[in-house]
Write an enzyme that holds these catalytic residues in place. Structure first.
Site, mmCIF file in Angstrom:
data_model
loop_
_atom_site.group_PDB
_atom_site.id
_atom_site.type_symbol
_atom_site.label_atom_id
_atom_site.label_comp_id
_atom_site.label_asym_id
_atom_site.label_seq_id
_atom_site.Cartn_x
_atom_site.Cartn_y
_atom_site.Cartn_z
ATOM 1 N N GLU A 70 0.822 -1.214 0.000
ATOM 2 C CA GLU A 70 0.000 0.000 0.000
ATOM 3 C C GLU A 70 0.852 1.257 0.000
ATOM 4 O O GLU A 70 0.628 2.170 -0.793
ATOM 5 C CB GLU A 70 -0.935 0.024 1.221
ATOM 6 N N ASP A 90 -0.728 -4.990 3.098
ATOM 7 C CA ASP A 90 -1.272 -3.793 3.740
ATOM 8 C C ASP A 90 -0.685 -3.761 5.143
ATOM 9 O O ASP A 90 -1.057 -4.573 5.996
ATOM 10 C CB ASP A 90 -2.797 -3.838 3.794
ATOM 11 N N ILE A 92 -0.914 -1.613 7.690
ATOM 12 C CA ILE A 92 -1.926 -1.358 8.719
ATOM 13 C C ILE A 92 -3.242 -1.139 7.989
ATOM 14 O O ILE A 92 -3.483 -0.068 7.434
ATOM 15 C CB ILE A 92 -1.583 -0.125 9.599
ATOM 16 N N ASP A 93 -4.079 -2.157 7.964
ATOM 17 C CA ASP A 93 -5.408 -1.998 7.382
ATOM 18 C C ASP A 93 -6.327 -1.533 8.503
ATOM 19 O O ASP A 93 -6.427 -2.186 9.542
ATOM 20 C CB ASP A 93 -5.920 -3.314 6.786
ATOM 21 N N THR A 95 -6.111 2.101 9.118
ATOM 22 C CA THR A 95 -5.243 3.180 9.642
ATOM 23 C C THR A 95 -6.060 4.203 10.425
ATOM 24 O O THR A 95 -5.610 4.708 11.455
ATOM 25 C CB THR A 95 -4.472 3.862 8.500
ATOM 26 N N ASP A 219 -5.943 -4.706 0.496
ATOM 27 C CA ASP A 219 -6.986 -4.816 1.519
ATOM 28 C C ASP A 219 -7.636 -6.199 1.534
ATOM 29 O O ASP A 219 -8.187 -6.606 2.561
ATOM 30 C CB ASP A 219 -8.108 -3.794 1.253
#
Length: 273
Positions: A70, A90, A92-93, A95, A219
């Site tokens: 990402e 990802d 930190i999905d 955020t 994601d």
């Protein structure tokens, strides 16, 4: 190949757990926050640090492997999915949740080889939820097997839906239309603020459907495999085959339920990854 995949799996699990300790340590601390595409599309230095940890760790052992991440994509790298072993990350999905200290946030990592998902990991280090799947080997939460609910009736379904990180007026209008269409037809509607966790909840059987427009490959690549290995289905929201680069996803506990949702909702087609 299976021995090689075993090795990849052990390596990425170790790296993901390392990365999880960063998120666990930082979630309740002050964070400097930047924006990307709009005011609600956020990034922190910890998103970038986690992605770097994962990519550097894999690259140091497997120099020929490729990445779709990402934050590297946000900084201008083009999304390109080839047949080469490719890690879709990802860091930190969720955020927005991480920034606010809401504990529904996770690391999402998938390995695709020949464009087929072989490994999927979604890890929420705050609530210690480690969802894992390998192609043909089932799906697990903290090492225990999980399975979708098998619900087939829309009227009895608990549905995940998201506003997402876009403020495009057309997309917002369609999300609200879909809320209005579904609300009287289902048991309930929920949102966690993380596509990867939403999909994982379908795999767990905690919800029956999750769909979203405007998300990205990072994601949903891991969650897709976890759902399918838990006995669920992933399709395009219009009813066709799932395409990880389409920025559209619908996963459900059964094909019957997926098709009912597909026929009920209004469609939206964002630009592809």
């Amino acid at each position: 190949m299976s021995n090689t995949l075993d090795e990849y799996y052990v390596e990425i699990l170790w790296l993901v757990k390392q990365a999880g300790s960063i998120i666990r340590e930082k979630i309740y601390q002050h964070k400097d926050v930047l924006t990307k595409s709009c005011d609600v599309d956020l990034v922190t230095k910890w998103d970038q640090e986690v992605e770097k940890l994962l990519i550097d760790g894999i690259s140091s052992k497997y120099s020929s492997h490729r990445f779709i991440g990402e934050e590297s994509t946000a900084s201008g790298q083009k999304v390109e999915l080839t047949d080469a072993p490719t890690w879709i990350i990802d860091p930190i999905d969720g955020t927005m949740n991480f920034v606010h200290g809401l504990p529904h946030t996770c690391i999402s990592v998938a390995l695709l080889i020949n464009k087929v998902a072989e490994i999927g990991i979604v890890y929420n280090p705050i609530l210690e939820q480690l969802f894992t799947a390998r192609k043909g080997q089932g799906a697990f939460l903290n090492g225990a097997p999980i399975h979708v609910s098998n619900e087939k009736d829309l009227r009895k379904a608990l549905v995940m839906i998201e506003m997402g990180t876009s403020r495009d007026p057309e997309k917002t209008k369609i999300v609200l239309q879909n809320l209005e269409l579904l609300a009287p037809r289902v048991h309930g509607i929920r949102t966690l603020g993380s596509a990867a966790l939403n999909l994982s909840m379908v795999a767990l059987g905690g919800v029956d459907v999750s769909f979203e427009f405007g998300i990205h490959a990072w994601d949903i690549a891991a969650g897709d495999l976890i759902v399918r290995e838990a006995g669920g289905v992933t399709i395009d929201p219009a009813g066709g085959p799932f395409d990880v680069l389409s920025r559209r996803v619908l996963c459900a506990s059964s094909m019957e339920l997926a098709q009912q949702v597909s026929k009920t909702i209004v469609q939206y087609y964002p630009e592809r990854d």
